[in-house]
Design a protein around this motif. Sequence first.
Motif, short mmCIF file in Angstrom:
data_model
loop_
_atom_site.label_atom_id
_atom_site.label_comp_id
_atom_site.label_asym_id
_atom_site.label_seq_id
_atom_site.Cartn_x
_atom_site.Cartn_y
_atom_site.Cartn_z
N MET A 1 0.83 -1.20 0.00
CA MET A 1 0.00 0.00 0.00
C MET A 1 0.87 1.26 0.00
O MET A 1 0.62 2.20 -0.75
CB MET A 1 -0.93 0.01 1.21
N SER A 4 2.50 1.82 -3.32
CA SER A 4 1.55 2.37 -4.30
C SER A 4 1.27 3.83 -4.02
O SER A 4 1.19 4.66 -4.93
CB SER A 4 0.25 1.57 -4.25
N GLY A 49 -7.36 -2.00 -11.10
CA GLY A 49 -6.62 -1.06 -10.27
C GLY A 49 -7.35 0.24 -10.03
O GLY A 49 -6.74 1.20 -9.53
N GLU A 52 -7.75 0.95 -6.24
CA GLU A 52 -6.47 1.31 -5.63
C GLU A 52 -6.14 2.77 -5.93
O GLU A 52 -5.66 3.50 -5.04
CB GLU A 52 -5.38 0.38 -6.17
N TYR A 55 -8.27 4.93 -3.77
CA TYR A 55 -7.78 4.87 -2.39
C TYR A 55 -6.58 5.80 -2.22
O TYR A 55 -6.50 6.57 -1.24
CB TYR A 55 -7.39 3.43 -2.04
N ASP A 56 -5.63 5.77 -3.14
CA ASP A 56 -4.45 6.64 -3.06
C ASP A 56 -4.85 8.10 -3.13
O ASP A 56 -4.26 8.96 -2.45
CB ASP A 56 -3.48 6.31 -4.18
#
Length: 1416
Positions: A1, A4, A49, A52, A55-56
């Motif tokens: 995590m 990323s 993705g 993800e 989320y970032d």
Amino acid sequence: MMKSFTKFVSEYCKTWEKSGKEQFIKTVTQSIKDEEKSPLLTKSGKLSGLSENIYDLLLCGLRGALKRDAVLSALQEICALHADIPSIVLDVVCVLDAETCLDIQSEERSNFCYIVRELESFISEKLLKERLEIDTLQDVGTLKNKNFYTKFIKIKTKLYYKQRKFNLFREESEGYAKLIVELNQEVTEQTEWKGLLEIIQSLIGCFNLDPNRVLDIILESFEARPHLDSLFISLIKNYMGDPQVISEVLGFKLGNMEVLDKYEEPPPLMTVIALLLQHQVIALDNIYPWLRPDDTIMAKEADKEFKAVQEYIRKINIVSTKGPQANAPTEFVEDKFDPQDYWGNQKLVLSEALLRVTAWREFAALAARLPGAGVAERPARALAGMLHALVEPLYRKHCRVSPKIMGTPIPPLTSPLAPPACVTFEDMKETVIPALILLGPSLHYDPILMYKIIRILRTSRSLKEDPLQHEALTVLDAAILPSLTLMEGNCCMAEEVYTLLKLYPYQCRYCLYSRWKNESGERLPALMRVRGNSLQRIKHIMKRVSKENIKPQGRLIGKLSHAAPQFLFDYMLLQIQTYDNLIGPVVESLKYLTALSLDVLGYCLLEALVACRAMRGAAYPPWLQALAAFAGAAFKKHNIELTALLQFVANRLKAHQSQDLLILKEIVQKMAGIEAAEEMTAEQLDAMAGGELLKGEAGYFSQVRNTRRSSARLKEAIVGNNLDISLCILAAQQRHCCVWKDIDEEISHGEPPGSQLKVVGRLADQCQDALVQLGTFLASSHAPDEYAARLPPLQELLRDYHVDADVAFFLHRPVLAQKIAAKVELLRKSADSKTTSTEMAIERYSVASKEALEPVVQAITPLLPLRTWEDISPEFYVTFWSLSMYDLKVPEECYDREIERLRAAAVAAAKDSSQGTKGKKEQERFNTLIDKLQEERSRQQAHVALVAARLARSCGGWFPARAVKSAKNETVTRLMQLCLFPRCVFTPADALFCAEFVHAVHALKTPNFSTLLCYDRLFCDITYSVMSCTEGEAARYALFLCRVLGTAMRWHADKATFHKECAHYPGFVTKYRVSNQFTEANDHVGYENYRHVCHKWHYKITKAMVVCLESGDYVQIRNALIVLIRVLPRFPVLAKLAQIIEKKVEKVREEEKTQRQDLYVLATGYSGQLRNRMSSMMRESEFHQVVQLPPADKHKAAAAAAGGAPAPREDAPAQDPGTAPPPQPETDKRESRTSDRRREESERDKESKREARVTSKERAKEEIRSKERSPRERQHREERYLETVSPPHDHRHPPDDIDRDVKRRKVESSSNGKGKEIEERSPEKEKRKTKVRGDERKERKMSRKRDRAEETAILEQKRRRDEQKAVLKMGGHQNGAQEDHHYEKYHKREKSPFRDRSHEEPRDKHRRSNESKMRR
């Protein structure tokens, strides 16, 4: 995590404002490939993705790497990309909620709460409350009520943990079991419902059953056995009397009914409801609210379908300039039928169930409530099945195709509540007609029923009193025609429909076509889809139509037009209006159309003519010319009804609109073969004087063939609707109406001057052409008795309809000829002697003519003033107007030429062996035509001889004798006003007739008629006659003038002909004696005097043409040029007059080159033709004997001419034609000057060689150059010359008596050889003479100055030429020797033909002395 997240910060956060945000959104967009698939997975099924990245992004916002507002902005943009992204965002938010809930006071938690709070602006609150925890929602502020959590616990407990209370012991299952057994036992239709009802009531009382549940079980049993409707209906009606309760139970069952895809018939529950409605156990108002879907949903679906079709049609009509597009609209295809959609619509299913139980009234009430247009397929087929049974008895009785063809019988309806079957035509009005109207376009689902209905309506129409007249029209409008559109190219059905439609007049048919095309086609989505597809296909076909592929493309057009012809022809006619070269291929391709399609084509053509009325323009708009040409070709080639188009033309004429006569003109020309061509050759004009066969073979540009059937159809259409005489009278009245009509609004303000007159003239000519065409067609197509019966009397035409004499007699001329022929035949049969001599035949013809024309004479006499008949007799007036060119002259040359042509064709056909039997048939046809032509010529020769004998007998009383000499003038005036001018501008044949008739009157030695005075009035001042003509009338008037000039010049050319045809004739008498005996030789005009008169006529015509050409008026210039072109074979013949006219025409060319192009073209054409004839022009001395007056008397002669006397050549005494005129001084001077020059030039060899090389062509060039010198001086001399010959207007018309006496005295004095001059002295003439002398003195002074300048130039040129002699060599120049060319160009001089140089003798001597000195 963390790896990323670090990557996300390095790639996006650092450059977020510049490019990071765009790269992030682009990355997210790449993950979204399909709207129907989740963006979390790729095509291969792996994670994309996306979650993800989200989320970032959120983590950067929580930790401060990005601003919170920037994160929210990015989230808002990506949420709009796909419907599933808000849910994915909330999933990530739930994860971050779990991560940040440990430390509520941290900065990340506060940032988290802020972001979640702001998510409400673009993510629904409902979704937030569903996905997030209650504590989080309270922290964020979404849930502001503190008691929410407590209520949530209570509701959750009640739903999942609290047990419901049921009375399980109140009802026993045994009672329901017994009830089911009783209802489903073996029962028949004879079972009594009363006993069954008692059992049910006992079970309810015994077992304490719920009555509503009992009703539900009864309905379930009814569903299992719907054929026992008589038992269950009575049972339900007596068990439960409240229809509201029954409807509620049924509504509960409808709400829980499962929808299957494999239904073949309506569900049993729908059948039960239909039976209950039919037996009125329940009402439609009770059950309708329980049916789904709602009406608003159905209305939205219908509106959605309508808009989709509209958008498709809009895209079709868009013209792309970029060529074929990838996203261009393809053919509209309906979505594949989904059975789930139909069976899920309980209202439609109930409609089908009602029709299956033959509940017609209930179905009609339900269909009236349903939104949308049309009936679905399954209900439509059910309704068609019911209608089959209803019309079966009537169809079997009256409309069977053949008694031997039995067909499949259809059993009658079994239900006692079903509509009664039709036995008579009146019975159709009760059920069948309303059912067909309700069925509408859905009738196309059952073509067999459609055939039956058409045949029934056709049989009813054939009855004396049609009981279904209006109902049939309604059915055609609402059902049959729209249904035909939805059928795929069923040409048999189209023909069957037309068998019914053709029984109605065109007014009813065209009204139906209008509604079919405009109302139904724009209201029903199904028809709109067909319209769009048809339009797209016809555009594709019309791009490929040509002469080479008529057959394949025509078949495509025919196939496409079988179903929806009204949608195709609009586009086809629009293309024809734009590209008229499509007319031929399109007309040929129409042979694959059905009779219905051709009839619709007639309507669409009429609609196109009406729609284009708003397009204002010239007299012949291009679109009207194209449509008229198409109409003529299509109506001739195909059997299309003409009545509507002819009535349209008549209505337009009643509205004072004559443009549409072009349509009638084209139709008559194409269908009857009668042309209205003005530009006819001389051979064709001569052929028009022959019989009908000669006219057809040699009188028209196109040979009249294959017009028998089309001519019969045209006659039937015109006569059958009483339009024959109406159209003739309207066209005749419109000739004058269009002249006085205000057309300011129809002409744009930017048009050049004269455009209005140009348009009016063309409209008048069009009326004239159409009138002549139609009158000729009617006279040739009708039997004589039939034509005479339909034509109004002559007096009625002239008095009541205000028709001119030319039109009235034009229409009545065949009738008069037929009456004379009938009376001749009657007299011949009543004669006792079997042999017939020529005298007897002439006598019979004269008597018959007198008897036939006597009523006409009596009818004409009161229509004109009595004073008129003092100058000409009514008999002459009627004789003039009743005869034609056929009666006066036999065109022998035309008959011989045509017979020779046919013989050559027969020989060629006999020699051509490649055609086989066809060549022999052609040879036989040619030989038959030859025999017929010879027979026709013999008949005409005999007829012309009879007419000539009759005229010779009756000519003595044509012109009454009057002692007053002005009677001659009045007679000619009446003749021109009432006879010659009205008829000579009517048709080309009439123009020739007028010229021939004047010659015939002269040849008959008619008493009291002056041919000389008549010709003088015709030629002396034609200015007003020319300027008052239209374009066509000017051409016809010019033809008349040319023929009359031909006669006059024939007498002028040969003295023997003159003495044979004119000498001692009353027409050339100059002295009028009381006894009317012209025995003295001095009473007649001599040959030389006649040549002088011809000279004057030519100058008068020249003066009139010059006046018109110099007027600047469009009409005058155009008419003058037309007249000059037409009379060119006869005028001008004098070189001087030709040069004057050529100059004026050249001036018109220069002025109109950029202004009025049509005048420029006319002037250019005439100028070229005139130049070609210049070599054949005569000099004045060749035309007549020119008398030279002494110089002192020339001014007197000019003054006498200016004072109103005729030209000086008329005043000269007659001389012997063989005596040469005295030598002229100017000729002597020219010859002496030429001899001196030649004698001096012969001394030098070079000059002698140069003289030998001079060709006639170079001399002609040199003469033209000399004439072009000094244009201003030459113009002045020409004007003086014309003024001398033809005096001004204010001095040109003395009183008739004085002018006539002066002319008579001059003719007498010239014949006696005295040659007295008549001069009248007055102050005005003395002033004019003084002015002329002053002008001559000024001219001589200027000439001397020019001569001195020329002498100086000659000396200088001589000096230079002598210096260069040794250097220059002979030859090498394009015009011969360079010295010779130089001398011919600059030194050689000729005198102008328009200038009198008698006063220049001293100057000539001076020039010769200088030249001799210079040569020495």
